[in-house]
Design a protein around this motif. Structure first.
Motif, PDB file in Angstrom:
ATOM      1  N   UNK A  45       0.813  -1.213   0.000  1.00  0.00           N
ATOM      2  CA  UNK A  45       0.000   0.000   0.000  1.00  0.00           C
ATOM      3  C   UNK A  45       0.849   1.265   0.000  1.00  0.00           C
ATOM      4  N   UNK A  46       2.028   1.202   0.607  1.00  0.00           N
ATOM      5  CA  UNK A  46       2.842   2.410   0.797  1.00  0.00           C
ATOM      6  C   UNK A  46       3.974   2.522  -0.222  1.00  0.00           C
ATOM      7  N   UNK A  47       4.724   1.452  -0.411  1.00  0.00           N
ATOM      8  CA  UNK A  47       5.922   1.543  -1.260  1.00  0.00           C
ATOM      9  C   UNK A  47       5.631   2.058  -2.666  1.00  0.00           C
ATOM     10  N   UNK A  48       4.569   1.600  -3.338  1.00  0.00           N
ATOM     11  CA  UNK A  48       4.316   2.133  -4.680  1.00  0.00           C
ATOM     12  C   UNK A  48       3.989   3.625  -4.702  1.00  0.00           C
ATOM     13  N   UNK A  49       3.568   4.201  -3.575  1.00  0.00           N
ATOM     14  CA  UNK A  49       3.215   5.622  -3.542  1.00  0.00           C
ATOM     15  C   UNK A  49       4.431   6.534  -3.474  1.00  0.00           C
ATOM     16  N   UNK A  50       5.588   5.992  -3.092  1.00  0.00           N
ATOM     17  CA  UNK A  50       6.732   6.852  -2.793  1.00  0.00           C
ATOM     18  C   UNK A  50       7.306   7.534  -4.030  1.00  0.00           C
ATOM     19  N   UNK A  51       7.062   6.967  -5.203  1.00  0.00           N
ATOM     20  CA  UNK A  51       7.549   7.605  -6.429  1.00  0.00           C
ATOM     21  C   UNK A  51       6.767   8.879  -6.736  1.00  0.00           C
ATOM     22  N   UNK A  52       5.486   8.883  -6.363  1.00  0.00           N
ATOM     23  CA  UNK A  52       4.619   9.994  -6.737  1.00  0.00           C
ATOM     24  C   UNK A  52       4.311  10.956  -5.596  1.00  0.00           C
ATOM     25  N   UNK A  53       4.472  10.518  -4.347  1.00  0.00           N
ATOM     26  CA  UNK A  53       4.075  11.353  -3.209  1.00  0.00           C
ATOM     27  C   UNK A  53       4.686  12.755  -3.244  1.00  0.00           C
ATOM     28  N   UNK A  54       5.999  12.908  -3.492  1.00  0.00           N
ATOM     29  CA  UNK A  54       6.559  14.269  -3.523  1.00  0.00           C
ATOM     30  C   UNK A  54       6.096  15.099  -4.719  1.00  0.00           C
ATOM     31  N   UNK A  55       5.531  14.454  -5.746  1.00  0.00           N
ATOM     32  CA  UNK A  55       5.103  15.178  -6.941  1.00  0.00           C
ATOM     33  C   UNK A  55       3.648  15.641  -6.866  1.00  0.00           C
ATOM     34  N   UNK A  56       2.921  15.172  -5.872  1.00  0.00           N
ATOM     35  CA  UNK A  56       1.497  15.485  -5.787  1.00  0.00           C
ATOM     36  C   UNK A  56       1.269  16.966  -5.467  1.00  0.00           C
TER      37      UNK A  56
END
Length: 525
Positions: A173-184
């Motif tokens: 649930x978390x690891x795949x989000x880390x690529x996009x989280x700072x770009x949101x």
């Protein structure tokens, strides 16, 4: 460091937010994740810095186990041995810190021995962290781990919103989000996350902590050997039932809100469980991520429902017993777990009977009845959960049973709490010693105002109002929200000036209550 503290709200959180907002502008977005990981370790070490060594050692060991498992193709004998070693390592840490004294105490009682252990402090969040690491190792063994890196793993384990009391986050649930989280969109995520955080803070500080006064007084009186009348006992038990509900609901929403401020959507962990019409439905709504873990990594591997109803009920009982002990090293938690296991078995047995599918039992009146029955059973099961020992739990349950004086006690409660209710505000807010050393048997019911009004209001809020995720549904606030909740409804279906005023008022009221230190109840587990 508590979420409901001045240092967290006005120092730690602003610094971490500013650092994240600046670092997310860099070309290498990993620096923003490094910053959040470092801040999370600082957050964890705030209470006891020496526990940082424990969590770092555990992270390194699990990284090694995970790397080995991911490098081994298939589920062969060697990989099983590595998995067993990894599970043993994590369970040994949990067992030592959480259950060693409990084990020695029971051995001494059973055999008359006098073994002693040095005082063992329980590292905060160890139960939640352990389950997350176990799930990761099992999935690594099954070849299901994706988006893995050392940084991603460290962030997944330590991310401070869910570090202390959940939700029990799954790596997928978390690891795949880390690529996009700072770009949101940072401003949008901050507005949504801040809104959820304020609602959770209000639930904890204004509702849960207010009810705690009455719950603590009633249970303390019983622990001290005092007597409670029928109405006062119910006041104490209902106050705790709602206190735990809003304490845990408040924490869960604060965690989701904090995660969203940094562009991370955490899983929903609490979804109006007191509106459930069965115990099965209750466990689909209460501590959802714990239920998921117990189902996926214990119930199903044991055999689940694949070996007939009797084995299914045995598996349910064993899983709930272990789930009860996971909450704490006390036989009261074991009893609570067994009670829920028994109720789940009865619920499944009832659902297998054709009569349960009758159209007479599927309408609105029947659902209202079953919601009331489920709430009553859950509330009674909270008595051993809250009590310091089984004898105190038995005593409190005895006070709840209707007897010769029950009707008189109930009438006295109604008269004292509700008759002339609007003329009683002066007595409610007059400074006085609220809890004398020895409570009269009817003190909670007749003299502890405004508990009657509070219980009426909180009951209406719990059963009639939409939950936070329905109010903010159009913003997709968390992972795992039912599609029916994603439309948004009510005043928070948009976030504008009017909503800012309302949320600002809730925040100010909550901050005014932060002077007293009040840990979350699930911090104890």
């Amino acid at each position: 460091m508590l979420f409901n503290s001045y240092v967290f709200i006005f120092a730690f959180l602003p610094v971490v937010l500013v650092g994240f907002a600046l670092l997310r502008r860099l070309e290498n977005l990993n620096w923003a994740i490094v910053w959040l990981t470092a801040a999370s370790l600082f957050f964890y070490g705030w209470w006891k810095a020496e526990f940082l060594l424990l969590i770092l050692t555990s992270i390194i060991a699990n990284l090694i186990f995970g790397k080995i498992l991911m490098a081994m193709p298939g589920e062969g004998k060697k990989s099983r041995l590595v998995l067993i070693a990894g599970l043993a390592f994590n369970l040994a840490l949990l067992g030592y810190f959480k259950y060693a004294n409990f084990f020695v105490s029971n051995v001494n009682t059973a055999f008359g021995s006098n073994w002693t252990l040095p005082q063992i402090l329980l590292p905060i969040g160890i139960s939640f962290i352990t389950f997350q690491k176990i799930a990761f190792l099992v999935d690594a063994y099954r070849g299901k781990v994706k988006d893995f890196s050392v940084l991603n793993y460290c962030f997944f384990v330590t991310f401070f919103p869910q570090l202390i009391a959940g939700p029990i986050v799954h790596h997928a649930e978390v690891m795949p989000q880390l690529k996009e989280a700072p770009r949101r969109d940072f401003s949008r995520d901050f507005a949504i996350g801040c809104s959820i955080f304020i609602i959770g803070l209000f639930k904890k500080v204004v509702i849960a902590d207010t009810l705690a006064v009455y719950a603590d007084a009633g249970y303390a009186a019983v622990a001290a050997g005092q007597t409670l009348d029928f109405a006062s006992a119910w006041v104490a038990v209902l106050s705790y039932s709602f206190q735990l509900y809003y304490d845990f609901s408040g924490y869960s929403e604060m965690a989701v809100g904090l995660g969203r401020m940094f562009g991370i959507r955490l899983p929903v962990n609490f979804l109006s469980p007191y509106k459930s019409a069965s115990i099965v439905e209750f466990w689909r709504r209460w501590h959802i991520t714990l239920s998921r873990f117990l189902r996926d990594y214990l119930y199903i591997p044991l055999g689940g429902n694949r070996h007939g109803p009797l084995r299914r009920y045995l598996h349910l009982g064993l899983v709930m017993l272990l789930g009860g002990l996971w909450h704490g090293a006390n036989w009261t938690f074991a009893v609570w777990g067994v009670l829920h296991g028994l109720m789940l078995a009865i619920n499944h047995a009832w659902a297998a009977i054709p009569l349960s599918q009758s159209r007479w039992l599927r309408g609105a009146p029947a659902r209202i009845f079953f919601v009331f029955l489920t709430f009553l059973l859950v509330t009674l099961a909270w008595v051993p959960f809250r009590s310091p020992g089984l004898s105190q739990a038995t005593t409190m349950l005895g006070f709840l049973m209707p007897g010769p004086g029950a009707l008189v006690s109930f009438k006295a409660f109604v008269t004292a709490q509700y008759v002339g209710i609007f003329g009683a505000f002066d007595t409610w807010f007059t400074p006085r010693e609220l809890w004398p050393p020895v409570l009269p048997p009817n003190y909670l019911a007749t003299m502890a105002k405004p508990v009657g009004l509070l219980l009426a209001l909180v009951t209406a809020l719990t059963f009639l109002m939409p939950n936070t995720y329905r109010l903010l549904g159009r913003f997709e606030p968390a992972i795992g929200i039912d599609e029916r909740l994603q439309g948004g409804t009510g005043i928070l279906s948009r976030l504008g000036p009017a909503q800012a005023v309302l949320l600002g008022f809730m925040f100010v009221v909550s901050v005014l209550g932060l002077a007293r230190v009040s840990p979350f109840l699930y911090f104890q587990f």
